[in-house]
Design a protein around this motif. Structure first.
Motif, PDB file in Angstrom:
ATOM      1  N   HIS A  62       0.804  -1.260   0.032  1.00  0.00           N
ATOM      2  CA  HIS A  62      -0.081  -0.168   0.148  1.00  0.00           C
ATOM      3  C   HIS A  62       0.879   1.207   0.101  1.00  0.00           C
ATOM      4  O   HIS A  62       0.524   2.351  -0.676  1.00  0.00           O
ATOM      5  N   SER A  63       1.786   1.082   0.860  1.00  0.00           N
ATOM      6  CA  SER A  63       2.954   2.448   1.041  1.00  0.00           C
ATOM      7  C   SER A  63       3.509   2.597  -0.587  1.00  0.00           C
ATOM      8  O   SER A  63       3.772   3.679  -0.641  1.00  0.00           O
ATOM      9  N   GLN A  64       3.905   1.573  -0.985  1.00  0.00           N
ATOM     10  CA  GLN A  64       4.918   1.603  -2.214  1.00  0.00           C
ATOM     11  C   GLN A  64       4.065   1.994  -3.409  1.00  0.00           C
ATOM     12  O   GLN A  64       4.505   3.031  -4.190  1.00  0.00           O
ATOM     13  N   THR A  65       2.669   1.559  -3.564  1.00  0.00           N
ATOM     14  CA  THR A  65       2.109   2.011  -4.566  1.00  0.00           C
ATOM     15  C   THR A  65       1.231   3.350  -4.673  1.00  0.00           C
ATOM     16  O   THR A  65       1.041   3.769  -5.568  1.00  0.00           O
ATOM     17  N   ASP A  66       1.570   3.803  -3.338  1.00  0.00           N
ATOM     18  CA  ASP A  66       1.267   5.130  -3.352  1.00  0.00           C
ATOM     19  C   ASP A  66       1.995   6.175  -3.828  1.00  0.00           C
ATOM     20  O   ASP A  66       1.575   7.252  -4.417  1.00  0.00           O
ATOM     21  N   LEU A  67       3.108   5.704  -4.192  1.00  0.00           N
ATOM     22  CA  LEU A  67       4.273   6.657  -5.008  1.00  0.00           C
ATOM     23  C   LEU A  67       3.675   6.548  -6.630  1.00  0.00           C
ATOM     24  O   LEU A  67       4.123   7.637  -7.120  1.00  0.00           O
ATOM     25  N   PHE A  68       3.089   5.896  -6.882  1.00  0.00           N
ATOM     26  CA  PHE A  68       2.308   5.919  -8.106  1.00  0.00           C
ATOM     27  C   PHE A  68       0.963   6.502  -8.253  1.00  0.00           C
ATOM     28  O   PHE A  68       0.230   6.558  -9.110  1.00  0.00           O
ATOM     29  N   GLY A  69       0.624   6.945  -6.966  1.00  0.00           N
ATOM     30  CA  GLY A  69      -0.657   7.605  -6.985  1.00  0.00           C
ATOM     31  C   GLY A  69      -1.867   6.579  -6.557  1.00  0.00           C
ATOM     32  O   GLY A  69      -3.091   7.016  -6.517  1.00  0.00           O
ATOM     33  N   GLY A  70      -1.457   5.339  -6.385  1.00  0.00           N
ATOM     34  CA  GLY A  70      -2.311   4.302  -5.961  1.00  0.00           C
ATOM     35  C   GLY A  70      -3.393   3.704  -7.017  1.00  0.00           C
ATOM     36  O   GLY A  70      -4.476   3.283  -6.627  1.00  0.00           O
ATOM     37  N   HIS A  71      -3.209   4.060  -8.220  1.00  0.00           N
ATOM     38  CA  HIS A  71      -4.235   3.770  -9.316  1.00  0.00           C
ATOM     39  C   HIS A  71      -4.354   2.208  -9.326  1.00  0.00           C
ATOM     40  O   HIS A  71      -5.630   1.834  -9.628  1.00  0.00           O
ATOM     41  N   HIS A  72      -3.469   1.431  -9.004  1.00  0.00           N
ATOM     42  CA  HIS A  72      -3.323  -0.123  -9.253  1.00  0.00           C
ATOM     43  C   HIS A  72      -3.237  -0.782  -8.002  1.00  0.00           C
ATOM     44  O   HIS A  72      -2.895  -1.908  -7.978  1.00  0.00           O
ATOM     45  N   VAL A  73      -3.442  -0.184  -6.947  1.00  0.00           N
ATOM     46  CA  VAL A  73      -3.629  -0.873  -5.715  1.00  0.00           C
ATOM     47  C   VAL A  73      -4.421  -1.956  -5.649  1.00  0.00           C
ATOM     48  O   VAL A  73      -3.815  -2.868  -4.902  1.00  0.00           O
ATOM     49  N   LYS A  74      -5.620  -1.516  -5.833  1.00  0.00           N
ATOM     50  CA  LYS A  74      -6.491  -2.715  -5.590  1.00  0.00           C
ATOM     51  C   LYS A  74      -6.361  -3.790  -6.497  1.00  0.00           C
ATOM     52  O   LYS A  74      -6.254  -5.023  -5.943  1.00  0.00           O
ATOM     53  N   HIS A  75      -5.942  -3.634  -7.711  1.00  0.00           N
ATOM     54  CA  HIS A  75      -5.692  -4.679  -8.547  1.00  0.00           C
ATOM     55  C   HIS A  75      -4.549  -5.450  -8.312  1.00  0.00           C
ATOM     56  O   HIS A  75      -4.365  -6.781  -8.344  1.00  0.00           O
ATOM     57  N   PHE A  76      -3.514  -4.907  -7.596  1.00  0.00           N
ATOM     58  CA  PHE A  76      -2.116  -5.648  -7.451  1.00  0.00           C
ATOM     59  C   PHE A  76      -2.494  -6.337  -6.202  1.00  0.00           C
ATOM     60  O   PHE A  76      -2.003  -7.787  -6.153  1.00  0.00           O
ATOM     61  N   ILE A  77      -3.199  -5.541  -5.079  1.00  0.00           N
ATOM     62  CA  ILE A  77      -3.282  -6.326  -3.971  1.00  0.00           C
ATOM     63  C   ILE A  77      -4.125  -7.716  -4.144  1.00  0.00           C
ATOM     64  O   ILE A  77      -3.969  -8.603  -3.234  1.00  0.00           O
ATOM     65  N   GLY A  78      -4.903  -7.613  -5.019  1.00  0.00           N
ATOM     66  CA  GLY A  78      -5.731  -8.707  -5.249  1.00  0.00           C
ATOM     67  C   GLY A  78      -5.185  -9.905  -5.856  1.00  0.00           C
ATOM     68  O   GLY A  78      -5.644 -11.060  -6.319  1.00  0.00           O
ATOM     69  N   LYS A  79      -3.994  -9.729  -6.485  1.00  0.00           N
ATOM     70  CA  LYS A  79      -3.324 -10.793  -7.278  1.00  0.00           C
ATOM     71  C   LYS A  79      -3.000 -11.908  -6.408  1.00  0.00           C
ATOM     72  O   LYS A  79      -2.619 -11.721  -5.022  1.00  0.00           O
ATOM     73  N   PRO A  80      -2.809 -12.945  -6.883  1.00  0.00           N
ATOM     74  CA  PRO A  80      -2.940 -14.340  -6.137  1.00  0.00           C
ATOM     75  C   PRO A  80      -1.483 -14.667  -5.581  1.00  0.00           C
ATOM     76  O   PRO A  80      -1.190 -15.767  -5.238  1.00  0.00           O
ATOM     77  N   HIS A  81      -0.448 -13.759  -5.696  1.00  0.00           N
ATOM     78  CA  HIS A  81       0.931 -14.340  -5.128  1.00  0.00           C
ATOM     79  C   HIS A  81       1.147 -13.413  -3.725  1.00  0.00           C
ATOM     80  O   HIS A  81       1.143 -12.538  -3.659  1.00  0.00           O
ATOM     81  N   HIS A  82       1.355 -14.338  -2.863  1.00  0.00           N
ATOM     82  CA  HIS A  82       1.611 -13.902  -1.413  1.00  0.00           C
ATOM     83  C   HIS A  82       2.392 -15.081  -0.588  1.00  0.00           C
ATOM     84  O   HIS A  82       2.511 -16.261  -1.187  1.00  0.00           O
ATOM     85  N   LEU A  83       3.140 -14.651   0.314  1.00  0.00           N
ATOM     86  CA  LEU A  83       3.686 -15.581   1.075  1.00  0.00           C
ATOM     87  C   LEU A  83       2.884 -16.421   1.836  1.00  0.00           C
ATOM     88  O   LEU A  83       2.021 -15.954   2.676  1.00  0.00           O
ATOM     89  N   SER A  84       3.009 -17.710   1.733  1.00  0.00           N
ATOM     90  CA  SER A  84       2.152 -18.774   2.718  1.00  0.00           C
ATOM     91  C   SER A  84       2.659 -18.625   3.907  1.00  0.00           C
ATOM     92  O   SER A  84       3.542 -19.283   3.846  1.00  0.00           O
ATOM     93  N   VAL A  85       1.966 -18.704   5.087  1.00  0.00           N
ATOM     94  CA  VAL A  85       2.328 -18.801   6.540  1.00  0.00           C
ATOM     95  C   VAL A  85       1.513 -19.612   7.062  1.00  0.00           C
ATOM     96  O   VAL A  85       0.409 -19.375   7.064  1.00  0.00           O
ATOM     97  N   THR A  86       1.942 -20.815   7.489  1.00  0.00           N
ATOM     98  CA  THR A  86       0.972 -21.811   8.314  1.00  0.00           C
ATOM     99  C   THR A  86       0.346 -21.049   9.512  1.00  0.00           C
ATOM    100  O   THR A  86       1.186 -20.360  10.218  1.00  0.00           O
ATOM    101  N   ALA A  87      -0.790 -21.325   9.814  1.00  0.00           N
ATOM    102  CA  ALA A  87      -1.537 -20.625  10.563  1.00  0.00           C
ATOM    103  C   ALA A  87      -1.268 -21.676  11.899  1.00  0.00           C
ATOM    104  O   ALA A  87      -1.083 -22.924  12.077  1.00  0.00           O
ATOM    105  N   PHE A  88      -1.448 -21.055  13.045  1.00  0.00           N
ATOM    106  CA  PHE A  88      -1.328 -21.971  14.448  1.00  0.00           C
ATOM    107  C   PHE A  88      -2.692 -22.671  14.656  1.00  0.00           C
ATOM    108  O   PHE A  88      -3.548 -22.243  14.573  1.00  0.00           O
ATOM    109  N   ASP A  89      -2.220 -24.055  14.836  1.00  0.00           N
ATOM    110  CA  ASP A  89      -3.236 -24.933  14.873  1.00  0.00           C
ATOM    111  C   ASP A  89      -2.982 -25.758  16.285  1.00  0.00           C
ATOM    112  O   ASP A  89      -2.050 -26.408  16.475  1.00  0.00           O
ATOM    113  N   PRO A  90      -3.959 -25.622  17.321  1.00  0.00           N
ATOM    114  CA  PRO A  90      -3.601 -26.050  18.575  1.00  0.00           C
ATOM    115  C   PRO A  90      -3.736 -27.532  18.380  1.00  0.00           C
ATOM    116  O   PRO A  90      -3.053 -28.135  19.227  1.00  0.00           O
ATOM    117  N   GLU A  91      -4.152 -28.323  17.385  1.00  0.00           N
ATOM    118  CA  GLU A  91      -4.357 -29.993  17.399  1.00  0.00           C
ATOM    119  C   GLU A  91      -2.893 -30.212  17.187  1.00  0.00           C
ATOM    120  O   GLU A  91      -2.562 -31.466  17.434  1.00  0.00           O
TER     121      GLU A  91
END
Length: 349
Positions: A62-91
């Motif tokens: 969000h902070s980086q895309t603001d440098l470009f006026g934020g025009h593509h923030v929503k499209h970019f954030i919605g892209k399906p690449h992200h770091l996968s982090v395993t959630a804490f599971d009590p089991e």
């Protein structure tokens, strides 16, 4: 953590520059992850609060895309690449030995969820609400009363026949600050006692907390502090409304039943704009089944004094019974056409 996408933009299209920046961020996050324990999977913002890696990356973009006026923030954030982090599971953990900071316990509550309930109040909260009745729960300290899940479940089991029409509620503070302890407790209650579980929260914690706790919550009591950005910030001081709205979306996506708890504070949350905002929030929410209007009170004022803190609301008046009922009736009328299934209560009627 900072990523320079300005230098990339000159020789690539905006989207290409963002894609390259994301790859750099992902590599940096993986390096960062190596310094974290396998079970924690979050970055410490400070002693008591946490931000998971996905949130960290999203905030960075969000902070980086603001440098470009934020025009593509929503499209970019919605892209399906992200770091996968395993959630804490009590089991997958030794959940019965998980320890947490417990402020207090009540063995027979009736206001925090349906039926008779065992109440556990945990320390830790991100908000600093003007009218907080438990400011002594804000921080998690080394001198607190720490309990493990095994002892807590044993306490519940002694009274479990009284909770067959009710269950267990975890409140605070905000119990999702201690999300591993909260998740472990709810999981253990389901597994060993088969009781209904409920969490009372502001919705202001990390996605790691949501992923850990919500799979084990039958009901969520969401404290809606205000419905306009300015009002919400004025009341909570340290957090904003957007996070809470994201939490509501999470509840709706997971189809978890939730109740809205709304405190009527004269001069703050009783205006026409605030009440209209509450209607706007509630109508689209299919998992919302109840709105509870609670009158502002000063029963916790002495705790502020004991902590050496000035009570912010001073001589602010408490609402009259008729005022609270009138607001509730207005909401009922507004919901009648589109959401007659939502129960509206005040405690007075």
């Amino acid at each position: 953590m900072a990523f320079d996408i300005g230098s990339t933009a000159s020789s690539h299209s905006l989207q290409e520059a963002l894609d390259i920046a994301f790859k750099e961020a992902e590599i940096s996050a993986v390096k960062l992850h190596k310094f974290l324990s396998a079970e924690d999977c979050f970055v410490h913002e400070d002693e008591d609060h946490h931000m998971d890696l996905e949130d960290l990356l999203r905030d960075e973009y969000h902070s980086q895309t603001d440098l470009f006026g934020g025009h593509h923030v929503k499209h970019f954030i919605g892209k399906p690449h992200h770091l996968s982090v395993t959630a804490f599971d009590p089991e997958t953990h030794d959940y019965m030995n998980e320890k947490g900071s417990v402020h207090s316990i009540e063995t027979l509550g009736s206001l925090e969820g349906p039926g008779n309930r065992f109440l556990v109040f945990l320390n830790g909260c991100k908000a600093r609400c003007l009218y907080c009745e438990n400011p002594d729960t804000w921080e998690v300290k080394k001198t607190d009363n720490f309990m493990n899940i095994g002892n807590l479940v044993d306490r519940v089991s002694h009274y479990s026949p009284y909770y067959k029409n009710g269950g267990v509620t975890v409140s605070g503070g905000d119990p999702m600050v201690q999300f591993k302890f909260c998740a472990s407790f709810l999981y253990a209650i389901h597994k060993h006692l088969g009781l209904h579980t409920c969490v009372e929260t502001t919705g202001q914690t990390s996605r790691a907390a949501w992923n850990a706790v919500l799979p084990h919550a039958d009901l969520v009591l969401l404290c809606v502090k205000g419905t306009r950005k300015e009002t919400y910030k004025n009341i909570t001081k340290t957090v904003g409304i957007d996070r809470m709205l994201d939490f509501i979306k999470e509840l709706e996506t997971r189809r978890i039943e939730w109740w809205c708890r709304y405190v009527i504070v004269p001069g703050y949350t009783d205006s026409d704009d605030e009440i209209s905002g509450l209607i706007d929030i509630c109508i689209p929410c299919k998992s919302l089944t109840r709105i509870e209007f609670l009158p502002y009170h000063t029963l916790g004022q002495h705790k502020w004094k004991n902590l050496g803190l000035e009570y912010p609301l001073g001589e602010n008046p408490t609402p009259s019974k008729s005022d609270v009922i009138a607001i509730a009736q207005r909401i009922r009328e507004q919901l009648k056409e589109k959401r007659p299934d939502i129960l509206v209560t005040t405690g007075y009627e």
